[in-house]
Design an enzyme around this catalytic site. Structure first.
Site, PDB file in Angstrom:
ATOM      1  CD  GLU A   1      -2.806  -1.282  -0.260  1.00 24.17           C
ATOM      2  OE1 GLU A   1      -2.976  -0.351  -0.718  1.00 24.17           O
ATOM      3  OE2 GLU A   1      -3.140  -2.427  -0.506  1.00 24.17           O
TER       4      GLU A   1
ATOM      5  CG  HIS B   1      -0.710   1.756  -4.362  1.00 20.35           C
ATOM      6  ND1 HIS B   1      -0.765   1.288  -5.774  1.00 20.35           N
ATOM      7  CD2 HIS B   1      -1.195   0.567  -3.973  1.00 20.35           C
ATOM      8  CE1 HIS B   1      -1.389   0.286  -5.963  1.00 20.35           C
ATOM      9  NE2 HIS B   1      -1.620  -0.375  -4.894  1.00 20.35           N
TER      10      HIS B   1
HETATM   11 NI    NI Z   1      -2.427  -2.074  -4.767  1.00 22.53          NI
END
Ligand code: NI
Length: 181
Positions: free
Chosen positions: A146, A149
């Site tokens: 995560e 990102h």
């Molecule tokens: Ni992802």
């Protein structure tokens, strides 16, 4: 409740490096709305995590966590539902673990990605309260995925063996139809 459109790989907005939230953004109406939309969107597709850039918002905000009711990962270790802002990850070991990942921005695909096996991560929740955890395994993997990102990295950019990359229904025939995390 607002389920937002999830951007797919190829959209240049997924490649941006997100700026941190400023101190006055914590506990604001705009931030609570963003977090609510991220959680609604993640849960609508039974995702294990979602980052703000995936719904086109260029800020250092991620949500993740598994729930007992998640039918996609019945055997996976539980990860506490977490809202994490301005995260900093510190690897605690040299060792990497290789395991399958998916991403809501690459629907229908899976790849094997090396990740640090044990990390410390710090940051803040949406109220500005500090978060400081030392984790390993699947929890550490989800956090690394995560937070990538937020620096414009999608999991294929971390892969080193493209023989272990493909369509979920081809790689894992017979396994219950899965969305992606
Ligand atoms: Ni992802």
């Amino acid at each position: 409740m607002a389920v937002r459109e999830i951007l797919k790989m190829g959209d240049p907005r997924l490649l941006r490096v997100a700026p941190p939230l400023s101190a006055d953004a914590f506990d604001s109406d705009a931030l609570h709305l963003l977090v609510s939309d991220l959680l609604d969107t993640m849960r609508a597709v039974n995702g294990a995590g979602l980052a703000a850039p995936q719904i086109g918002v260029d800020l250092q905000v991620v949500v993740f966590g598994s729930r007992d009711t998640n039918p996609r990962y019945p055997d996976r270790p539980q990860v506490p539902p977490t809202v994490l802002l301005n995260p900093v990850i510190t690897p605690l070991v040299e060792a990497e673990e290789w395991d399958w990942e998916g991403c809501l921005s690459l629907p229908g695909m899976r790849g094997v990605v090396p990740r640090w096996s044990r990390i410390r991560y710090t940051g803040f929740d949406q109220y500005g309260d500090p978060i400081d955890r030392t984790v390993d395994g699947f929890h550490a993997r989800v956090v690394q995925h995560e937070c990538d990102h937020l620096i414009g990295k999608l999991y294929p950019m971390r892969m080193r063996d493209f023989t272990q990359f493909g369509y979920t229904d081809v790689l894992f025939p017979g396994v219950a139809a899965a969305e992606d995390d």
